[in-house]
Design a protein around this motif. Structure first.
Motif, PDB file in Angstrom:
ATOM      1  N   ASN A 133      -0.754  -3.902 -75.655  1.00 16.10           N
ATOM      2  CA  ASN A 133      -1.322  -3.056 -74.606  1.00 16.10           C
ATOM      3  C   ASN A 133      -0.332  -1.995 -74.154  1.00 16.10           C
ATOM      4  O   ASN A 133      -0.696  -0.819 -73.963  1.00 16.10           O
ATOM      5  CB  ASN A 133      -1.757  -3.916 -73.416  1.00 16.10           C
ATOM      6  CG  ASN A 133      -2.941  -4.808 -73.742  1.00 16.10           C
ATOM      7  OD1 ASN A 133      -3.713  -4.510 -74.654  1.00 16.10           O
ATOM      8  ND2 ASN A 133      -3.091  -5.899 -73.010  1.00 16.10           N
ATOM      9  N   THR A 135       2.175  -0.808 -75.866  1.00 13.82           N
ATOM     10  CA  THR A 135       2.351   0.173 -76.941  1.00 13.82           C
ATOM     11  C   THR A 135       1.227   1.202 -76.939  1.00 13.82           C
ATOM     12  O   THR A 135       1.468   2.414 -77.075  1.00 13.82           O
ATOM     13  CB  THR A 135       2.402  -0.557 -78.298  1.00 13.82           C
ATOM     14  OG1 THR A 135       3.461  -1.509 -78.290  1.00 13.82           O
ATOM     15  CG2 THR A 135       2.618   0.442 -79.431  1.00 13.82           C
ATOM     16  N   ASN A 136       0.004   0.719 -76.736  1.00 11.97           N
ATOM     17  CA  ASN A 136      -1.127   1.644 -76.679  1.00 11.97           C
ATOM     18  C   ASN A 136      -1.031   2.571 -75.471  1.00 11.97           C
ATOM     19  O   ASN A 136      -1.341   3.772 -75.563  1.00 11.97           O
ATOM     20  CB  ASN A 136      -2.437   0.860 -76.635  1.00 11.97           C
ATOM     21  CG  ASN A 136      -2.690   0.087 -77.917  1.00 11.97           C
ATOM     22  OD1 ASN A 136      -2.231   0.491 -78.991  1.00 11.97           O
ATOM     23  ND2 ASN A 136      -3.413  -1.013 -77.826  1.00 11.97           N
ATOM     24  N   GLN A 137      -0.581   2.011 -74.326  1.00 13.08           N
ATOM     25  CA  GLN A 137      -0.444   2.845 -73.132  1.00 13.08           C
ATOM     26  C   GLN A 137       0.617   3.919 -73.325  1.00 13.08           C
ATOM     27  O   GLN A 137       0.442   5.067 -72.905  1.00 13.08           O
ATOM     28  CB  GLN A 137      -0.106   1.969 -71.925  1.00 13.08           C
ATOM     29  CG  GLN A 137      -1.238   1.076 -71.456  1.00 13.08           C
ATOM     30  CD  GLN A 137      -0.837   0.198 -70.293  1.00 13.08           C
ATOM     31  OE1 GLN A 137       0.262   0.332 -69.757  1.00 13.08           O
ATOM     32  NE2 GLN A 137      -1.720  -0.711 -69.893  1.00 13.08           N
ATOM     33  N   LYS A 139       1.523   5.246 -76.138  1.00  9.24           N
ATOM     34  CA  LYS A 139       0.978   6.268 -77.038  1.00  9.24           C
ATOM     35  C   LYS A 139       0.034   7.204 -76.290  1.00  9.24           C
ATOM     36  O   LYS A 139       0.075   8.426 -76.482  1.00  9.24           O
ATOM     37  CB  LYS A 139       0.256   5.599 -78.199  1.00  9.24           C
ATOM     38  CG  LYS A 139       1.195   4.886 -79.167  1.00  9.24           C
ATOM     39  CD  LYS A 139       0.408   4.244 -80.302  1.00  9.24           C
ATOM     40  CE  LYS A 139       1.342   3.546 -81.290  1.00  9.24           C
ATOM     41  NZ  LYS A 139       0.596   2.896 -82.394  1.00  9.24           N
ATOM     42  N   ASP A 140      -0.802   6.618 -75.426  1.00  8.86           N
ATOM     43  CA  ASP A 140      -1.728   7.450 -74.652  1.00  8.86           C
ATOM     44  C   ASP A 140      -0.967   8.381 -73.714  1.00  8.86           C
ATOM     45  O   ASP A 140      -1.315   9.567 -73.579  1.00  8.86           O
ATOM     46  CB  ASP A 140      -2.683   6.560 -73.844  1.00  8.86           C
ATOM     47  CG  ASP A 140      -3.621   5.769 -74.743  1.00  8.86           C
ATOM     48  OD1 ASP A 140      -3.806   6.181 -75.909  1.00  8.86           O
ATOM     49  OD2 ASP A 140      -4.174   4.749 -74.277  1.00  8.86           O
ATOM     50  N   MET A 141       0.095   7.827 -73.079  1.00 11.17           N
ATOM     51  CA  MET A 141       0.878   8.660 -72.160  1.00 11.17           C
ATOM     52  C   MET A 141       1.593   9.776 -72.905  1.00 11.17           C
ATOM     53  O   MET A 141       1.683  10.915 -72.406  1.00 11.17           O
ATOM     54  CB  MET A 141       1.889   7.787 -71.412  1.00 11.17           C
ATOM     55  CG  MET A 141       1.257   6.817 -70.414  1.00 11.17           C
ATOM     56  SD  MET A 141       2.460   5.736 -69.628  1.00 11.17           S
ATOM     57  CE  MET A 141       3.449   6.921 -68.739  1.00 11.17           C
ATOM     58  N   GLU A 142       2.108   9.468 -74.082  1.00 11.43           N
ATOM     59  CA  GLU A 142       2.769  10.515 -74.858  1.00 11.43           C
ATOM     60  C   GLU A 142       1.787  11.611 -75.254  1.00 11.43           C
ATOM     61  O   GLU A 142       2.106  12.806 -75.185  1.00 11.43           O
ATOM     62  CB  GLU A 142       3.411   9.906 -76.102  1.00 11.43           C
ATOM     63  CG  GLU A 142       4.630   9.036 -75.790  1.00 11.43           C
ATOM     64  CD  GLU A 142       5.194   8.394 -77.041  1.00 11.43           C
ATOM     65  OE1 GLU A 142       4.514   8.463 -78.089  1.00 11.43           O
ATOM     66  OE2 GLU A 142       6.308   7.819 -76.976  1.00 11.43           O
ATOM     67  N   ALA A 143       0.584  11.173 -75.642  1.00 13.77           N
ATOM     68  CA  ALA A 143      -0.424  12.172 -76.010  1.00 13.77           C
ATOM     69  C   ALA A 143      -0.814  13.029 -74.814  1.00 13.77           C
ATOM     70  O   ALA A 143      -0.898  14.269 -74.903  1.00 13.77           O
ATOM     71  CB  ALA A 143      -1.652  11.473 -76.589  1.00 13.77           C
ATOM     72  N   LYS A 144      -1.021  12.335 -73.650  1.00 15.02           N
ATOM     73  CA  LYS A 144      -1.375  13.095 -72.449  1.00 15.02           C
ATOM     74  C   LYS A 144      -0.221  13.966 -71.991  1.00 15.02           C
ATOM     75  O   LYS A 144      -0.433  15.092 -71.498  1.00 15.02           O
ATOM     76  CB  LYS A 144      -1.776  12.130 -71.334  1.00 15.02           C
ATOM     77  CG  LYS A 144      -3.086  11.399 -71.603  1.00 15.02           C
ATOM     78  CD  LYS A 144      -3.422  10.457 -70.453  1.00 15.02           C
ATOM     79  CE  LYS A 144      -4.735   9.735 -70.723  1.00 15.02           C
ATOM     80  NZ  LYS A 144      -5.073   8.781 -69.629  1.00 15.02           N
ATOM     81  N   GLU A 147      -0.135  17.045 -74.022  1.00 13.60           N
ATOM     82  CA  GLU A 147      -1.191  17.954 -73.570  1.00 13.60           C
ATOM     83  C   GLU A 147      -0.827  18.594 -72.241  1.00 13.60           C
ATOM     84  O   GLU A 147      -1.053  19.795 -72.023  1.00 13.60           O
ATOM     85  CB  GLU A 147      -2.508  17.185 -73.431  1.00 13.60           C
ATOM     86  CG  GLU A 147      -3.056  16.666 -74.759  1.00 13.60           C
ATOM     87  CD  GLU A 147      -4.324  15.862 -74.568  1.00 13.60           C
ATOM     88  OE1 GLU A 147      -4.726  15.689 -73.392  1.00 13.60           O
ATOM     89  OE2 GLU A 147      -4.902  15.408 -75.566  1.00 13.60           O
TER      90      GLU A 147
END
Length: 301
Positions: A133, A135-137, A139-144, A147
């Motif tokens: 979880n 790791t997924n968070q 990745k999402d934060m890095e993507a956001k 952006e």
């Protein structure tokens, strides 16, 4: 003289008494012999004695008996055998109890180890799930974040370098509505009604949303400039600046201490500084509602 007649009476008594079982000492028996010696006649020398004289002689014979009866020996042997059987039975019972106790302890320890192993496996599974979880968070934060950085960069370009009618860009050191002084840009938030004014913390959050912070004064020239911008409006008591009392000291929002203590009265924890037009700085409660001044670095063009 009449013929002497002697009577002898012999009586044998066998004094054999029963002895307690287990005694092997020597047995003593006394046999009694009585001899009755009657002499009805009197000798010439014993004319004065007219009575019949009886003499008893006792002979005691001591008999030693070291023999024991067969019944006594059998009883002793039976007693010893019962005693040994009882000891053997007690020893066997103790061994069985000890063996059962050892088995019970081994079973108990085994069950505890199994429970602990199962608990550790469950915790390991939970940690693995949390790791996935997180790791997924990330990745999402890095993507956001990428952006957001792109959006901020685009916003900065548009804010500092607005497009002209011909399609070109003309870059300025400060955004529209901000004033340039030295190497910083300042904006004064001035609201007429108290409902639009903010506490010190709320004012600082508003500045951060605009990629800035409450103003930090580094020198006397900047202090004069900020005080000049703190004009007096209807009902306005002053403007929040980035100075707060903390641990008996005045500290700026960038973590530095106030260099010149003569600029404001002694600090009181829970108080923050406002800049008042033509009056300098004052210490007031941080929960008061006032207008504020934000500062950000100017763009080098």
């Amino acid at each position: 003289m009449a013929e002497d007649v002697n009577y002898a009476s012999v009586v044998f008594k066998n004094k054999n008494r029963s002895r307690p079982e287990g005694k092997n000492e020597e047995e003593t028996v006394y046999d009694e012999v009585k001899v009755n010696n009657n002499s009805p006649e009197q000798s010439p020398d014993t004319n004065a004695k007219n009575k019949e004289e009886t003499v008893y002689d006792e002979v005691k014979v001591k008999k030693n008996s070291t023999e024991q009866s067969p019944d006594t020996n059998d009883k002793k042997a039976d007693g010893r055998r019962r005693h040994y059987r009882l000891l053997a039975c007690c020893l066997a019972t103790f061994c069985v109890i000890l063996l059962l106790g050892i088995i019970a302890i081994c079973v108990y320890k085994k069950m505890n180890l199994e429970k602990q192993n199962q608990k550790l496996e469950t915790q390991n599974q939970e940690l693995e799930m949390e790791k996935r979880n997180l790791t997924n968070q990330i990745k999402d934060m890095e993507a956001k974040g990428n952006e957001l950085n792109i959006s901020r960069a685009q916003w900065s370009i548009d804010a500092y370098c607005p497009r002209k009618d011909g399609g070109g860009r003309h870059c300025k050191s400060c955004q529209p509505g901000w004033n340039l002084f030295q190497s910083s840009c300042y904006v004064v938030l001035d609201y007429k009604t108290s409902t639009d004014r903010k506490t010190w913390e709320e004012a600082r959050e508003h500045c951060k949303i605009r990629s800035s912070d409450l103003v930090v004064v580094d020198n006397a020239e900047e202090k004069t400039y900020v005080s000049g911008k703190s004009w007096k409006s209807s009902g306005n008591k002053g403007y929040w600046i980035g100075l707060k009392a903390d641990g008996g000291k005045w500290k700026w929002v960038d973590g530095s201490d106030l260099a010149d203590s003569s600029w404001i009265e002694n600090p009181t924890d829970g108080h923050c500084a406002i800049s008042v037009w033509k009056e300098g700085w004052k210490s007031v409660n941080c929960t008061n509602r006032n207008n504020w001044i934000c500062e950000q670095k100017a763009l080098s063009v």
